[in-house]
Design an enzyme around this catalytic site. Sequence first.
Site, PDB file in Angstrom:
ATOM      1  CE  LYS A 209      -3.672  -2.631   0.196  1.00 15.14           C
ATOM      2  NZ  LYS A 209      -2.409  -3.778   0.141  1.00 15.14           N
TER       3      LYS A 209
HETATM    4  C1  LIG Z   1      -9.015  -2.991  -2.384  1.00  6.73           C
HETATM    5  C2  LIG Z   1      -8.654  -3.514  -0.852  1.00  6.73           C
HETATM    6  N1  LIG Z   1      -9.448  -3.702   0.229  1.00  6.73           N
HETATM    7  C3  LIG Z   1      -8.894  -4.167   1.603  1.00  6.73           C
HETATM    8  C4  LIG Z   1      -7.685  -5.091   1.570  1.00  6.73           C
HETATM    9  C5  LIG Z   1      -7.141  -5.469   3.053  1.00  6.73           C
HETATM   10  O1  LIG Z   1      -6.098  -4.986   3.161  1.00  6.73           O
HETATM   11  P1  LIG Z   1      -4.812  -6.037   4.445  1.00  6.73           P
HETATM   12  O2  LIG Z   1      -4.608  -6.534   3.339  1.00  6.73           O
HETATM   13  O3  LIG Z   1      -4.848  -5.299   5.181  1.00  6.73           O
HETATM   14  O4  LIG Z   1      -6.094  -6.686   5.295  1.00  6.73           O
HETATM   15  C6  LIG Z   1      -6.587  -4.831  -0.082  1.00  6.73           C
HETATM   16  C7  LIG Z   1      -5.409  -5.448  -0.233  1.00  6.73           C
HETATM   17  O5  LIG Z   1      -5.272  -6.218   0.472  1.00  6.73           O
HETATM   18  C8  LIG Z   1      -7.172  -3.806  -0.866  1.00  6.73           C
HETATM   19  O6  LIG Z   1      -6.263  -4.244  -2.494  1.00  6.73           O
END
Ligand SMILES: Cc1ncc(COP(=O)(O)O)c(C=O)c1O
Length: 435
Positions: A209
């Site tokens: 990210k």
């Molecule tokens: C659009 C989107 N939503 C949610 C997530 C979930 O985030 P995390 O990996 O921190 O659980 C991600 C990334 O992995 C994502 O790209």
Amino acid sequence: MNVEAHAEKLAIDGGVPVRTEPLPWELPGSHWIGQEELDNITQVIKGRSPFRYYGPQLGHMVDRLEDAFSKRIGRKYALGMGSGTGALLAAFGALGVGPGDEVLLPGYLWVSCISAIVRLGAIPRLVDIDDTFCMSPKDLQRKIGPHSKAVLFVHMSGAPGDLGALVKIARDAGLKIVEDCAQANGARYQGRPVGSFGDVAIFSFQLNKNMTSGEGGMLVCDDEHLYKRAFAIHDMGYARNDEGRLDPADSNYQLWGIGCRMSELAGAMALAQLDKLDKITGAMRSAKWAIREQLATIPGLQFRRIADPEGDSGPFLICTLESPDLCKRFAEALHAEGIVGQTGSMACVPMESWGLHWHFNNQSLVQRRSQSVSGWPWSDPANAFAADYDYARGTLPACDDLASRSILLTIASCLTGKDVEDIVMAYRKVADALM
Ligand SMILES: Cc1ncc(COP(=O)(O)O)c(C=O)c1O
């Protein structure tokens, strides 16, 4: 590299490649990890207090992060999370989404968007995307039905879609709005930060990210009741008192927790990264748009429409070719020209192989999987209205077509002028030869 030397023959056909050095890793925030992160982490370690709610010498890293984050987005509340996935679950849980409800969401997304809805017993309702690669306002209008409770706007690949139109449609229909800003932290739409448009918004600080703490996330909102529900859900199901101890007294907040608190270590890193976010997104945005502008005149190379280019956070360049065959050949030719990442990284991806970002690749959804033998939530009588909903490939004409004809280039936040030049040269060379 001499332009003449590779003007004639593509590297894939035995010609001289544009470059031989792999592009830098994507992972925007990781390139900027330095002394500031180390200092914050050291403070947590020296204080022997990696848990945010109490400890011998608490550094209040997560408190400080939440404070800075809520100010930045312009929301009353910010809640540090263990992950973006957990934040989505807390967001929909706080809104009371459950059996009998459907949540509208785009077909280009991430698996966590679907799992949060299904885990709560609700039904995902797919909405097509448009040339922004985000939800189509037209299809949203068409899909809203009597069971629609909420809509999830997923600001994919660094930027939101036509947020003004989308928000208006959702508000007019009385839907709750959740923004998923996991891939667009730092992006803006018409001058306002993403995360400030919905009832609640979530962010992720996972390694891919725009800023990172390895794992971590954030939930923001303005409504106190919503915040308190999200708080209880993200923790052990209850509030906490001023000493940071669980306080089960208030019957309004006796819920079920998911154990998704943010640790002080993650908070320490994210706090340092938040200070760098605008520099990181600024670097990606300027490299990306330099590439885009130089390739703009190539006929047949259609770039993703960014609703508000000034607010683009910049981590991905997406272009669409005329046919799936051409797309595949174009990507292979780019790879041969040296437009590849380091081993283990992803740089130049035919979007067909972009995995769980496409609805049709999520087999748990397409096959309506359940974690229990009961088949819940698909088998819940309250969800009978969704018996003929289809999630397979072919359900969303624009989404499924774009998936087959598009190429995604990750834009590292440390691209040099030479990297940008090589990328432009490679795209031009391949376009000259194949189109
Ligand atoms: C659009 C989107 N939503 C949610 C997530 C979930 O985030 P995390 O990996 O921190 O659980 C991600 C990334 O992995 C994502 O790209």
